[in-house]
Design a protein around this motif. Structure first.
Motif, PDB file in Angstrom:
ATOM      1  N   SER A   1      -5.157  -2.089  -6.200  1.00  0.00           N
ATOM      2  CA  SER A   1      -3.900  -2.824  -6.308  1.00  0.00           C
ATOM      3  C   SER A   1      -4.007  -3.860  -7.421  1.00  0.00           C
ATOM      4  O   SER A   1      -5.094  -4.123  -7.943  1.00  0.00           O
ATOM      5  CB  SER A   1      -3.584  -3.526  -4.981  1.00  0.00           C
ATOM      6  OG  SER A   1      -4.608  -4.465  -4.663  1.00  0.00           O
TER       7      SER A   1
ATOM      8  N   SER B   1       0.867  -1.164   0.000  1.00  0.00           N
ATOM      9  CA  SER B   1       0.000   0.000   0.000  1.00  0.00           C
ATOM     10  C   SER B   1       0.907   1.217   0.000  1.00  0.00           C
ATOM     11  O   SER B   1       1.598   1.486   0.981  1.00  0.00           O
ATOM     12  CB  SER B   1      -0.912  -0.001   1.221  1.00  0.00           C
ATOM     13  OG  SER B   1      -1.823   1.063   1.152  1.00  0.00           O
TER      14      SER B   1
ATOM     15  N   GLN C   1      -1.377  -0.634  -3.769  1.00  0.00           N
ATOM     16  CA  GLN C   1      -2.543   0.229  -3.649  1.00  0.00           C
ATOM     17  C   GLN C   1      -2.087   1.633  -3.287  1.00  0.00           C
ATOM     18  O   GLN C   1      -1.170   1.818  -2.490  1.00  0.00           O
ATOM     19  CB  GLN C   1      -3.481  -0.343  -2.573  1.00  0.00           C
ATOM     20  CG  GLN C   1      -4.805   0.371  -2.437  1.00  0.00           C
ATOM     21  CD  GLN C   1      -4.747   1.562  -1.512  1.00  0.00           C
ATOM     22  OE1 GLN C   1      -3.824   1.698  -0.699  1.00  0.00           O
ATOM     23  NE2 GLN C   1      -5.724   2.453  -1.614  1.00  0.00           N
TER      24      GLN C   1
END
Length: 335
Positions: free
Chosen positions: A123, A52, A83
């Motif tokens: 993602s 992330s 992400q």
């Protein structure tokens, strides 16, 4: 209905088990779904391997993308985008495109170009090519597939809520509007011919419930059209917003346990609100939940074989670690 969902959950667990075996050793993702996960704290976005991206310098991003390479075969390179990383942006911004020249050099290959990539908050698989002819061939394949309504992309999502049906199609006319200085997607009921000429698009997605637990669901999504935030809006229209959707989830209101759809024009984007029971299952405080990443992952792409008679090529990307942790917390996977 319950037996069918149990079968979906069993099928999902088998597929996720295969994904773990396939994904070990890819980039920084080494955590099997059966392993004990670390506590989820406020620093989950920057912990190595969580996939992330919340900002950093150019060298850090380059290292992250090198570790995210899933496969390098001939002119094609596939990587597992974290992400939060935008693909494009304004000049000077740190994006996937801005570091592609450095990534090409680091991998020892000619200049890479993006063929397909998920949006910033999603993602998953990014398809790159060093060959313009290959890129053109694949882009034409994706266009033909969309026109024929043949799915080539499969996403996994965790939703706050469970759809009424275990499988089906979502059809909605969508348009982009600027509300309060923010560009958002708005559903349009019964669009006129003029609406369709002025930017309203009919969109279509297929969904399948793979597992349920704690009032949430693991959903397989296959978009059959292409529109910004299509999957997020489609799940919101099912009153089952994607977990971590801080843009559209506020449109699904709740009164006395019953969900209903709020007007898009009168509902501003805001941080997703989760009930106390769900927060406890996820081991999150409200402040941490406000930073929850979008649980939407481009899991698989289908590509044409080298020859017309060849079987399609399947590319898969391992789940981000926070996504796997959520599945465990909610009981959405069986061991």
């Amino acid at each position: 209905m319950g037996a069918g969902l149990d079968a979906h959950a069993h099928s999902a667990s088998r597929e996720m088990g295969a994904l773990v075996a396939w994904g070990r050793g890819v980039g920084g993702w080494r955590l099997a779904l059966g392993a004990r996960l670390p506590p989820w704290d406020a620093g989950f976005c920057t912990e190595p391997g969580l996939q992330s991206w919340r900002g950093g310098d150019r060298e850090a991003l380059l290292l992250e993308l090198r570790a995210a390479v899933v496969e390098h075969r001939g002119p094609l390179v596939t990587l597992n985008k974290p992400q939060g990383l935008p693909v494009t942006g304004k000049p000077g911004e740190l994006t996937l495109l801005s570091v592609l020249p450095d990534l090409s050099q680091s991998l020892g290959c000619p200049s890479l170009q993006v063929i397909r990539a998920p949006g910033k908050e999603t993602s998953g698989l990014v398809l790159l090519s060093t060959c313009p002819q290959t890129a053109s061939r694949l882009q034409k394949f994706f266009i033909r597939s969309r026109r024929a309504h043949r799915p080539t992309a499969t996403y996994w999502a965790v939703t706050n809520g469970i759809p009424d049906a275990s499988e089906g199609q979502i059809l909605a006319a969508l348009t982009l509007q600027h509300i309060g200085g923010v560009s958002v997607v708005i559903p349009v009921k019964c669009p006129s011919r003029r609406d369709l000429l002025e930017g309203v698009k009919r969109t279509l997605s297929h969904f399948r419930v793979m597992a349920t637990g704690s009032g949430c669901a693991l959903i397989q999504l296959q978009p059959l059209t292409l529109f910004p935030s299509q999957l997020q809006v489609h799940m919101m229209l099912q009153l089952c917003p994607v977990l971590g959707d801080h843009t559209y989830s506020a449109r699904a209101g709740t009164v006395l346990g019953q969900r209903f759809l709020l007007s898009a024009e009168n509902t501003k984007p805001q941080r997703q609100a989760l009930d106390d029971a769900l927060l406890r299952r996820l081991h999150l405080t409200p402040a941490q939940a406000a930073q929850l990443p979008l649980h939407l992952h481009l899991h698989q792409l289908l590509l044409p074989g080298s020859r017309p008679a060849d079987a399609p090529i399947e590319l898969r990307a391992p789940l981000p670690r926070y996504f796997s942790r959520t599945l465990q917390c909610l009981g959405l996977c069986q061991q």
